[in-house]
Design a protein around this motif. Structure first.
Motif, PDB file in Angstrom:
ATOM      1  N   PHE A 238       7.615  -2.563   1.830  1.00 36.43           N
ATOM      2  CA  PHE A 238       8.206  -1.229   1.800  1.00 36.43           C
ATOM      3  C   PHE A 238       8.089  -0.564   3.172  1.00 36.43           C
ATOM      4  CE2 PHE A 238       7.717   3.389   1.189  1.00 36.43           C
ATOM      5  CZ  PHE A 238       8.960   3.673   0.623  1.00 36.43           C
ATOM      6  N   SER A 239       6.938  -0.712   3.795  1.00 38.27           N
ATOM      7  CA  SER A 239       6.717  -0.161   5.126  1.00 38.27           C
ATOM      8  C   SER A 239       7.716  -0.729   6.125  1.00 38.27           C
ATOM      9  CB  SER A 239       5.286  -0.472   5.594  1.00 38.27           C
ATOM     10  OG  SER A 239       5.096  -0.101   6.939  1.00 38.27           O
ATOM     11  N   TYR A 240       7.947  -2.031   6.050  1.00 39.82           N
ATOM     12  CA  TYR A 240       8.872  -2.688   6.974  1.00 39.82           C
ATOM     13  C   TYR A 240      10.308  -2.217   6.747  1.00 39.82           C
ATOM     14  CZ  TYR A 240      11.746  -6.365   9.014  1.00 39.82           C
ATOM     15  OH  TYR A 240      12.703  -7.052   9.724  1.00 39.82           O
ATOM     16  N   LEU A 241      10.722  -2.119   5.490  1.00 37.61           N
ATOM     17  CA  LEU A 241      12.105  -1.765   5.179  1.00 37.61           C
ATOM     18  C   LEU A 241      12.426  -0.302   5.476  1.00 37.61           C
ATOM     19  CD1 LEU A 241      12.557  -3.715   1.820  1.00 37.61           C
ATOM     20  CD2 LEU A 241      13.669  -4.216   4.003  1.00 37.61           C
ATOM     21  N   VAL A 242      11.464   0.571   5.225  1.00 35.77           N
ATOM     22  CA  VAL A 242      11.714   2.007   5.381  1.00 35.77           C
ATOM     23  C   VAL A 242      11.247   2.524   6.741  1.00 35.77           C
ATOM     24  CG1 VAL A 242      11.256   4.292   4.398  1.00 35.77           C
ATOM     25  CG2 VAL A 242      11.604   2.346   2.901  1.00 35.77           C
ATOM     26  N   GLY A 243      10.214   1.910   7.287  1.00 32.46           N
ATOM     27  CA  GLY A 243       9.726   2.332   8.591  1.00 32.46           C
ATOM     28  C   GLY A 243       8.525   3.253   8.553  1.00 32.46           C
TER      29      GLY A 243
END
Length: 289
Positions: A238-243
């Protein structure tokens, strides 16, 4: 983006960290609560911090507001109405939630605003309404319309927002057990809203709800939250996809079935709330508003 909720049998010892990868003061919940009780904005022109919640339908935004109030008041509350197993957003109107601190009329110096969910495809809150809310232009009582944003000639349009009307922290609320809701359409809305918040310099955090339903280890014992490799991997994706950086993502369990408050549930809620408050405090102190 699709996550399959595993069974307990799927969790061998290789799926569990021997030590928690993030520490939380389980035995010192009162310290977190005392921080919240003692907090006051350090700017004289800011009466209260404003936190705006948004996320997919069914993520638990309204339940998170109720859970925060329950943790603060040491009893289960349900002021923000919720709908079990809703297929569309139960929240239709923009509303500010204050939390009573002591006697009637005495409130904590922070408020929450709930928003309509990001429904699938073309439904849900209009992203530009989120930006208008962040800038303080949306008044309480405004009804969200998926197909159109708030017009500047509406009685619900605040033409001259004060510092207290503006949003100081944007909080994404995402259901851990229904990560498949984050379709391409939903992800695009989240990224668009995140970009708007970045343009305004507003800090952003994510609250990951329903963690007990996403991971059997956590359902068995809430203290396994930071031992579950499954949950950590999901947070990383989630961190990677949303930033949003990992240290700005907080897993919580909302109150849903309980009739009495629970110390471990409170600990996760108060840990997230403390970080939200400190982010808002940093924002108002470091930005010309």
């Amino acid at each position: 983006m699709d996550f399959t909720v595993p069974t307990l049998a799927a969790f061998a010892s290789t799926r569990v960290f021997t030590k928690p990868w993030r520490e939380i003061p389980w035995e010192d919940k009162d310290r977190e609560l005392q921080y919240v009780k003692n907090y006051k904005p350090h700017r004289d022109d800011v009466k209260h911090l404003r936190f705006l919640l948004h996320g997919p339908v069914g993520a638990g935004k309204s339940s998170f507001i109720n859970s925060v109030e329950s943790a603060l008041r040491s009893r289960i509350t349900g002021r923000s109405l919720v709908e079990a197993n809703a297929s569309e957003s139960f929240t239709k109107r923009y509303k500010t939630y204050k939390f009573q601190k002591g006697q009637p009329g005495d409130f904590y110096p922070f408020v929450f605003n709930d928003t309509m969910g990001l429904e699938m495809q073309h439904g849900g809150v209009h992203p530009k309404d989120i930006k208008l809310a962040m800038k303080g232009h949306v008044k309480d009582g405004y009804t969200f319309h998926p197909g159109s944003k708030l017009s500047d000639d509406s009685k619900y349009y605040n033409t001259e927002p004060t510092l207290n009307d503006k949003v100081h922290v944007l909080v994404y609320v995402v259901p851990a057990d229904k990560a498949a809701l984050l379709t391409e359409s939903c992800m695009k809305k989240i990224k668009d809203i995140r970009r708007m918040a970045c343009e305004l310099g507003i800090p952003q955090l994510a609250v990951l709800t329903r963690i007990d339903l996403a991971c059997p280890l956590i359902e068995k014992d809430l203290k396994n939250v930071y031992k579950s490799k499954y949950l950590k991997e999901m947070m990383e994706k989630f961190s990677y996809l949303v930033g949003i950086p990992m240290n700005y993502i907080f897993p919580v369990k909302n109150y849903s079935e309980e009739i009495h408050v629970d110390s471990e549930v409170d600990s996760l809620i108060l840990s997230a709330l403390r970080r939200i408050i400190s982010s808002g405090e940093e924002f108002i102190n470091n930005k010309e508003m």
